[in-house]
Design a protein around this motif. Structure first.
Motif, PDB file in Angstrom:
ATOM      1  N   ALA A  27       0.815  -1.132   0.009  1.00  0.00           N
ATOM      2  CA  ALA A  27       0.127  -0.001   0.149  1.00  0.00           C
ATOM      3  C   ALA A  27       0.937   1.447  -0.037  1.00  0.00           C
ATOM      4  O   ALA A  27       0.505   2.256  -0.747  1.00  0.00           O
ATOM      5  CB  ALA A  27      -0.854   0.106   1.159  1.00  0.00           C
ATOM      6  N   VAL A  31       0.615   4.206  -2.937  1.00  0.00           N
ATOM      7  CA  VAL A  31       0.199   5.899  -2.905  1.00  0.00           C
ATOM      8  C   VAL A  31       1.495   6.409  -3.196  1.00  0.00           C
ATOM      9  O   VAL A  31       1.273   7.997  -3.476  1.00  0.00           O
ATOM     10  CB  VAL A  31      -0.187   6.098  -1.220  1.00  0.00           C
ATOM     11  N   ASN A  96      -7.005  -2.984  -4.544  1.00  0.00           N
ATOM     12  CA  ASN A  96      -6.488  -1.967  -3.708  1.00  0.00           C
ATOM     13  C   ASN A  96      -7.568  -1.476  -2.769  1.00  0.00           C
ATOM     14  O   ASN A  96      -6.881  -0.712  -1.969  1.00  0.00           O
ATOM     15  CB  ASN A  96      -6.427  -0.661  -4.799  1.00  0.00           C
ATOM     16  N   MET A  99      -5.720  -1.927   0.711  1.00  0.00           N
ATOM     17  CA  MET A  99      -4.903  -0.776   1.323  1.00  0.00           C
ATOM     18  C   MET A  99      -5.518  -0.397   2.602  1.00  0.00           C
ATOM     19  O   MET A  99      -4.614   0.186   3.377  1.00  0.00           O
ATOM     20  CB  MET A  99      -4.881   0.307   0.384  1.00  0.00           C
ATOM     21  N   LYS A 103      -4.210   1.701   6.210  1.00  0.00           N
ATOM     22  CA  LYS A 103      -4.838   3.186   6.671  1.00  0.00           C
ATOM     23  C   LYS A 103      -4.984   2.752   8.344  1.00  0.00           C
ATOM     24  O   LYS A 103      -4.943   3.484   9.004  1.00  0.00           O
ATOM     25  CB  LYS A 103      -6.179   3.145   5.823  1.00  0.00           C
ATOM     26  N   MET A 113      -5.142   7.392   0.034  1.00  0.00           N
ATOM     27  CA  MET A 113      -5.670   6.250  -0.206  1.00  0.00           C
ATOM     28  C   MET A 113      -6.861   6.512  -1.474  1.00  0.00           C
ATOM     29  O   MET A 113      -7.275   6.030  -2.231  1.00  0.00           O
ATOM     30  CB  MET A 113      -6.454   5.395   0.790  1.00  0.00           C
ATOM     31  N   ASN A 116      -5.549   7.214  -4.599  1.00  0.00           N
ATOM     32  CA  ASN A 116      -5.171   6.365  -5.407  1.00  0.00           C
ATOM     33  C   ASN A 116      -6.351   5.527  -5.804  1.00  0.00           C
ATOM     34  O   ASN A 116      -6.292   5.061  -7.137  1.00  0.00           O
ATOM     35  CB  ASN A 116      -4.378   5.331  -4.564  1.00  0.00           C
ATOM     36  N   TRP A 117      -7.333   5.539  -5.208  1.00  0.00           N
ATOM     37  CA  TRP A 117      -8.499   4.623  -5.737  1.00  0.00           C
ATOM     38  C   TRP A 117      -9.497   5.290  -6.724  1.00  0.00           C
ATOM     39  O   TRP A 117      -9.670   4.670  -7.826  1.00  0.00           O
ATOM     40  CB  TRP A 117      -9.677   4.656  -4.617  1.00  0.00           C
TER      41      TRP A 117
END
Length: 275
Positions: A27, A31, A96, A99, A103, A113, A116-117
């Motif tokens: 993860a 990022v 993902n 991740m 977090k 996060m 990224n998503w």
């Protein structure tokens, strides 16, 4: 030899606790990717999953196959997509969702996060649409005297006909299986380990008809395109149905991935994170 060095050379798969550590480390790398590279990597994943969807539809193009055999072998065909994602390397939105482990351990923030998503979801969509164009222009839908095209429309029509509740819970179930397959991939030592580990969970979710938002980025546009051109019953696939399915399936997939990631985080990381 140091303990960390021994971990790198031992033939055994990673333990569940080690996989949880690896998921968090992965993860951090995600990022840290530059947005443009992340987007292109996500495009690859969208195309890879589309290739698996294409293979699945080719098999479904033979309507004489018994139901059980069709679902089982079709599910195995679809595994091509995640095999390419995990073995060749690319960013897949559904995977993902894991991740969240990083977090929960406060190693990444909500902003990183979520960014990224968002990039990965859009990249997956772009890659899937590119694959739709290539597959259409290659005439794959014409195989078996058009039977493959009929199967593509039938798959899409079945998805847009689902109720919102069914899509949501099918999305949850789907990403439980997908993230378990990714979890196995994280623990694998070789390419063969990854491929064999992927087959059962992925073929199971496909056979059960669960909803994968990235796969639907291929199935639904492909079905809509062909239906617009006269394949299948008129109006069987609509733009509104496509949009509703993708939105709800995405939400369900996030929940399903969270259930897997947070369960393992709680088992192996919660006490450490608190300390």
């Amino acid at each position: 030899m140091a303990a960390d060095d021994l971990k790198l050379v031992k033939p055994d798969a990673l333990s569940p606790a080690e996989i949880t550590d690896k998921a968090e480390t992965v993860a951090l790398g995600k990022v840290a990717m530059k947005p443009a590279k992340c987007f292109v990597s996500a495009m690859l994943a969208g195309a890879f999953i589309a290739f698996g969807g294409m293979y699945f539809c080719i098999f479904l193009g033979d309507p004489t196959m018994p139901f059980a055999a069709q679902r089982m072998v079709g599910g195995i065909c679809f595994c091509l997509g995640l095999v390419l994602v995990l073995c060749c390397g690319s960013e897949l939105f559904t995977g993902n969702s894991l991740m969240l482990t990083a977090k929960a351990s406060k190693r990444i923030g909500w902003g990183d996060m979520s960014k990224n998503w968002a990039i990965v979801w859009l990249g997956n969509l772009a890659g899937a649409l590119l694959a739709v164009s290539l597959i259409y222009l290659a005439g794959v839908w014409k195989l078996n005297a058009g039977g493959v095209g009929e199967a593509m429309v039938a798959v899409a029509a079945g998805k847009v006909a689902l109720t919102p509740e069914a899509i949501f819970f099918k999305g949850i179930m789907c990403n439980i299986f997908v993230c378990l397959a990714v979890w196995i991939g994280f623990g694998a030592r070789t390419t063969v380990d990854k491929v064999i580990g992927i087959i059962l969970p992925i073929s199971a979710f496909v056979a059960a008809g669960f909803e994968h938002c990235v796969a639907n980025m291929f199935f639904l546009p492909m079905g809509l395109l062909l239906n617009t051109l006269g394949v299948g019953a008129a109006g069987a696939v609509s733009v509104s149905g496509l949009a509703v399915n993708l939105a709800i399936a995405t939400a369900g997939n996030v929940v399903g991935g969270a259930l897997v990631g947070m369960a393992y985080w709680f088992i192996y990381k919660h006490g450490k994170a608190k300390a």
